[in-house]
Scaffold this motif. Structure first.
Motif, short mmCIF file in Angstrom:
data_model
loop_
_atom_site.label_atom_id
_atom_site.label_comp_id
_atom_site.label_asym_id
_atom_site.label_seq_id
_atom_site.Cartn_x
_atom_site.Cartn_y
_atom_site.Cartn_z
N ALA A 1 -6.23 6.08 -9.98
CA ALA A 1 -5.34 5.10 -9.34
C ALA A 1 -5.44 3.74 -10.02
N ILE B 1 2.16 5.85 -8.91
CA ILE B 1 1.58 4.50 -8.88
C ILE B 1 2.11 3.70 -10.06
N LEU C 1 -0.51 -3.63 -5.89
CA LEU C 1 -0.37 -2.33 -5.23
C LEU C 1 -1.75 -1.79 -4.85
N GLY D 1 -2.31 7.93 -2.01
CA GLY D 1 -2.71 7.13 -3.16
C GLY D 1 -3.26 7.93 -4.33
N ALA E 1 -3.55 1.72 -3.51
CA ALA E 1 -3.37 3.17 -3.35
C ALA E 1 -4.24 3.61 -2.17
N GLU F 1 0.86 -1.18 0.00
CA GLU F 1 0.00 0.00 0.00
C GLU F 1 0.89 1.22 0.00
N ALA G 1 -2.96 0.45 -10.03
CA ALA G 1 -3.27 -0.04 -8.70
C ALA G 1 -4.27 -1.19 -8.80
#
Length: 188
Positions: free
Chosen positions: A170, A144, A155, A138, A157, A134, A175
């Motif tokens: 994101a 990102i 991943l 974000g 965000a 994380e 993400a």
């Protein structure tokens, strides 16, 4: 082939970050299936986790924010043995690694405040053996994208993901999911 942890994020791209009793009440009324629990104490943690788990949700405990916890591996053991939590979040690599070794979903949190914190991220993820990463804040699609290229785990965000535009930016940047305490975001 996706792992079960990756599938969980694919099926639940919005994660509810719960910071207080009001957030707990709201998440129990929401459609969010994955919860990052970010408040409480060592005394009430088993009960709070159970309340969430009784509704069929996946719960990860942010061990850095639980009152009475330390930065020692015994914290992960406590979460594993005394609660029904599915995983742990921490900014501390050794705790993330201990969570993974304990069979919990291990999420490594990073506060990306400058280029140095970004450059150190991939090596830290490699050492912690995290299932998920994380990054906070974000709301930085460009960053990102960089991080997704540097790591081999999903991943998330989190932090300052405030509205629909932030969520879609994101996710478009790569993400796997977003985490937010904003209850309007939970219902997207």
């Amino acid at each position: 082939m996706h792992s079960a942890h990756e599938d969980l994020l694919a099926e639940n791209p919005v994660i509810a970050s719960v910071n207080d009793e009001d957030g707990l009440r709201k998440v129990l009324e929401s459609s969010c299936r994955v919860v990052f629990l970010q408040y409480g104490s060592v005394l009430d943690l088993p009960d709070v986790v159970r309340r969430i788990k009784d509704t069929g949700r996946t719960v990860l405990v942010n061990v850095d924010l639980i009152e009475g916890f330390s930065s020692k591996d015994v914290v992960v053991r406590y979460v594993r043995e005394k609660t029904a939590a599915d995983g742990v979040l921490s900014s501390k690599g050794p705790l993330v690694r201990a969570a993974r070794e304990a069979g919990l979903i291990a999420t490594h949190r990073f506060f990306l405040i400058d280029s140095l914190s970004y450059r150190n991220l991939a090596a830290q993820v490699s050492r912690s053996k995290a299932d998920w990463v994380e990054i906070l804040p974000g709301c930085m699609p460009r960053v990102i994208g960089w991080v997704v290229e540097d790591i081999d785990v999903p991943l998330i965000a989190g932090g300052l993901v405030c509205d629909r535009d932030d969520v879609f930016a994101a996710l478009k940047a790569g993400a796997a999911a977003i985490a937010s305490s904003n209850t309007d975001v939970w219902e997207m």
